[in-house]
Write an enzyme that holds these catalytic residues in place. Structure first.
Site, mmCIF file in Angstrom:
data_model
loop_
_atom_site.group_PDB
_atom_site.id
_atom_site.type_symbol
_atom_site.label_atom_id
_atom_site.label_comp_id
_atom_site.label_asym_id
_atom_site.label_seq_id
_atom_site.Cartn_x
_atom_site.Cartn_y
_atom_site.Cartn_z
ATOM 1 N N PHE A 135 0.858 -1.179 0.000
ATOM 2 C CA PHE A 135 0.000 0.000 0.000
ATOM 3 C C PHE A 135 0.898 1.234 0.000
ATOM 4 O O PHE A 135 1.834 1.324 0.799
ATOM 5 C CB PHE A 135 -0.950 0.010 1.200
ATOM 6 C CG PHE A 135 -1.948 1.126 1.093
ATOM 7 C CD1 PHE A 135 -3.005 1.029 0.204
ATOM 8 C CD2 PHE A 135 -1.793 2.286 1.814
ATOM 9 C CE1 PHE A 135 -3.912 2.075 0.049
ATOM 10 C CE2 PHE A 135 -2.687 3.344 1.668
ATOM 11 C CZ PHE A 135 -3.741 3.238 0.787
ATOM 12 N N ASP A 205 1.391 -3.675 8.885
ATOM 13 C CA ASP A 205 0.245 -2.809 8.629
ATOM 14 C C ASP A 205 -0.993 -3.704 8.585
ATOM 15 O O ASP A 205 -1.150 -4.533 7.686
ATOM 16 C CB ASP A 205 0.432 -2.059 7.307
ATOM 17 C CG ASP A 205 -0.723 -1.093 7.022
ATOM 18 O OD1 ASP A 205 -1.814 -1.256 7.613
ATOM 19 O OD2 ASP A 205 -0.533 -0.186 6.191
ATOM 20 N N TYR A 230 -11.089 2.850 10.121
ATOM 21 C CA TYR A 230 -12.312 3.125 9.343
ATOM 22 C C TYR A 230 -12.666 2.041 8.342
ATOM 23 O O TYR A 230 -13.581 2.232 7.549
ATOM 24 C CB TYR A 230 -12.217 4.489 8.645
ATOM 25 C CG TYR A 230 -11.017 4.704 7.742
ATOM 26 C CD1 TYR A 230 -10.973 4.150 6.468
ATOM 27 C CD2 TYR A 230 -9.952 5.482 8.144
ATOM 28 C CE1 TYR A 230 -9.888 4.373 5.630
ATOM 29 C CE2 TYR A 230 -8.856 5.707 7.334
ATOM 30 C CZ TYR A 230 -8.834 5.153 6.072
ATOM 31 O OH TYR A 230 -7.756 5.361 5.247
ATOM 32 N N LYS A 231 -11.939 0.927 8.367
ATOM 33 C CA LYS A 231 -12.287 -0.174 7.454
ATOM 34 C C LYS A 231 -13.162 -1.175 8.221
ATOM 35 O O LYS A 231 -14.293 -0.858 8.561
ATOM 36 C CB LYS A 231 -11.020 -0.782 6.877
ATOM 37 C CG LYS A 231 -10.223 0.218 6.015
ATOM 38 C CD LYS A 231 -8.959 -0.426 5.442
ATOM 39 C CE LYS A 231 -8.116 0.611 4.718
ATOM 40 N NZ LYS A 231 -8.698 1.011 3.420
ATOM 41 N N ARG A 379 -12.627 -4.853 -6.680
ATOM 42 C CA ARG A 379 -12.566 -5.349 -5.294
ATOM 43 C C ARG A 379 -13.967 -5.459 -4.697
ATOM 44 O O ARG A 379 -14.798 -4.571 -4.857
ATOM 45 C CB ARG A 379 -11.772 -4.380 -4.403
ATOM 46 C CG ARG A 379 -10.317 -4.330 -4.616
ATOM 47 C CD ARG A 379 -9.590 -3.712 -3.401
ATOM 48 N NE ARG A 379 -10.190 -2.470 -2.917
ATOM 49 C CZ ARG A 379 -9.698 -1.761 -1.913
ATOM 50 N NH1 ARG A 379 -8.608 -2.175 -1.261
ATOM 51 N NH2 ARG A 379 -10.278 -0.647 -1.533
#
Lengths: 420, 420
Positions: A135, A205, A230-231, A379
């Site tokens: 990422f 991560d 926030y995921k 996704r």
């Protein structure tokens, strides 16, 4: 607990799938989310949905605490303690001790703190190791953390070569546990073992892992981790992130971002910095009481659901999606970009398709919200707390429709726009 | 516009003070705040109060945007643009250009970004200059930013000596514009003039200035500034902070905290960092859409009120308080620790008293909320948007009561607790 024993022969029948939803031990959690009617939301891996629990907690902190108790809330409502208190709750989802996790700032900023901590702990080692296509913020923050330091270098190795590349020159290995595009999951124990053999530190991560897959950071003797709120943690857009540091490294180094909230005695207002003990030294500025509120309520929901049940349902959801797509001749042009083995993947499923952007745009217009990652990845994220098995079935049927009717070739779907 | 022409002879009469409130051009703003009934809140310099505007904006972003539009809000509700959009609005309160301000992260973190930017712009200069007793995070973050860099040093000079200490070895002067304890206000133009003569940069911490006093950063050719969103800007506890960088320094250096949101093309997901143009390179992680919402609504209220009217009322409020205290024989034991000249102070008033902690505790129990700063400072903040002249009168009468009755000597007021 349902698991991947259910296979496509059964899955293909909607009646069977509906029975799975009825039997789902997590079923009641769905009703506590305020999802948009008529849509199938499969992007909780990018932004988790709003629950009534989170909204009501935020309302309370806003109206009663900020509005009525005002400044006194720092003490009477323990706003000061929130980063540690929420960290201790989150620790249970990560397989960590309560005093090893703190909630603050953003993933990127927490990466900076821990990269610099790792370099301080390994002053004589030159190499930070990561993988190409990690990422981006993980790689960017490494660049920033070593800028101007001629003694350090960032080296990128593919997952196949990475484990062997860990050696006595390696200061730090920084990897995203579940890959944001492919959902491929690294083997934490194998990498930790190799790293410890060579004295290297590892920073994980966990942005696409926390709340979605089982973790056991302490058992793996993982050194460090960060992740986003926030995921799958459903803390709200831009929610505070977290950082984890194994007790063996506590107080051995401090944060380069040494703000007043990380001071041993912030209200002495002294001119010189003295880091607080334990994780509080990784605080920097004033915590955001407002944005911590929905995150705390959301983490409590995940704890009530239980990480083992969440992870099992995640595997079933992703397997059902993969199997339904595999059963569809219409969808033969989609190439699975996610590991087929459920033990090797996170909670989203990706497919490569040269026209991925237009296909996803057309699917979103049909009310199925996934997302697209350049250059060609569609996704689909499955959040065990609120995604139903029937949602999976609906998503595949609509995807078939978009492909079968050439709906995605309409010109309005060709225009690029960014989604996070 | 009312100003400091009104003096204690008039002020001592409550009927006169009530007429000031009736004639106050900002009077209507008070009704848009949800203040606790029966209290006089004089701590908006620490945590600004909740307005209905802020609460409703947060409700909307929570329910409609996060809840219903979910991930699409990044585009459809322009969450991506929020840090710049709100920055452009805030710029009008600071006397800056719209593209010189961005809203993100915390004051401490923004200090780190700009200190390192300044050092990159002045690579051959050794000294960062500040004052002893500056707000601690300013000094702590300097320590962190130069840790391990043997070529740089932090030097502290008293305000009296500071201006002469700026010379050709000075890389950066970092000062809090309005002092958090005394409310003493530095002369921006004088310091900028001296700094520019010697090629030094100046970074202003405007935490106790923004929304309270008039600023003209561009006219002063101020290099850099940061400030917090939760004091006079009323953005809510731990609201995002801001940073300002004069156009003359745009694109000349970049942030050491180079996260993906500061990348020129974040959604290309490349392996290498390339800073965005202008202020966006000072973004790091994902912005907090939730905590930006009340801040934006609050800044809009300040713009509607007008900075000139706000600053004028601030001077009248603080002068009235000082004059009423000066007129009271009962309060003769309080020593004014704030400049008597309204042009040289911010929007709070401080008094030193050896028993300050107990006196403030007793006053808070009487419903007048100020705060205490070690070792001996009582602080009273006056927020022109919602503080009434009658509140000032009430506060002084209750302070007299606490002193006259020895109420503060009760044992429950002797115990220390921290307030921010």
């Amino acid at each position: 607990v349902q698991d991947i024993a259910q296979r496509p022969a059964a899955a293909a029948k909607l009646a069977t799938i509906r029975r799975w939803d009825q039997d789902d031990p997590l079923r009641a959690f769905r009703d506590r989310f305020e999802l948009p009617p008529g849509k199938v939301y499969l992007d909780g891996n990018s932004l988790g949905a709003l629950s009534t629990d989170a909204r009501e907690r935020l309302d309370h902190v806003t109206r009663a605490e900020w509005g009525q108790s005002l400044i006194e809330s720092w003490n009477t409502h323990d706003w000061f303690g929130a980063p540690e208190r929420i960290g201790a709750k989150l620790a249970r989802l990560l397989g960590a001790q309560p005093d090893e996790v703190i909630v603050c700032d953003t993933t990127s900023i927490n990466l900076f703190k821990l990269i610099r901590t790792a370099l301080a702990l390994r002053p004589d080692r030159a190499v930070i190791l990561s993988e190409p296509g990690n990422f981006p913020t993980d790689l960017y923050v490494i660049e920033g953390a070593i800028a101007g330091d001629g003694a350090r270098e960032l080296r990128l190795e593919t997952p196949e070569r990475l484990i062997d590349a860990i050696d006595s020159r390696t200061a730090l290995v920084l990897l995203t546990h579940v890959h944001y595009k492919t959902a491929a999951m690294h083997d934490v124990h194998a990498i930790m073992k190799r790293a410890h053999e060579h004295g290297a530190l590892v920073l994980w991560d966990l942005s696409h892992s926390a709340g979605a897959v089982e973790l056991d950071l302490d058992a793996a003797r993982a050194d460090m981790a960060v992740g986003c709120g926030y995921k799958y943690l459903n803390g709200g857009p831009g929610a505070p992130a977290f950082l984890y540091l194994h007790r063996m490294h506590h107080n051995a180094a401090s944060s380069p971002l040494c703000g007043w909230m990380g001071h041993a005695r912030p209200f002495d207002f002294t001119d010189h910095y003295e880091p607080a003990a334990g994780m509080r030294r990784y605080l920097c500025g004033t915590p955001s009481a407002l944005s911590l509120a929905p995150l705390e309520a959301s983490i409590e929901m995940l704890l009530a659901a239980g990480m083992q049940r969440l992870a099992a349902k995640s595997r079933t959801l992703t397997q059902l999606f993969i199997d339904l797509v595999a059963d569809s001749a219409t969808l033969a042009g989609l190439r699975l970009a996610t590991p087929a083995d459920p033990a090797r993947r996170g909670s989203h499923v990706s497919y490569a398709h040269a026209e991925g952007f237009a296909i996803m745009s057309a699917l979103i217009a049909q009310g199925v919200i996934g997302d697209f990652r350049a250059p060609d990845i569609l996704r689909f994220g499955f959040t065990p707390l609120y995604t139903r098995y029937e949602d999976v079935w609906t998503a595949v049927r609509k995807l078939e429709h978009v492909i079968a009717t050439d709906d995605w070739k309409r010109p309005e779907f060709a225009r690029r726009c960014s989604v996070t």
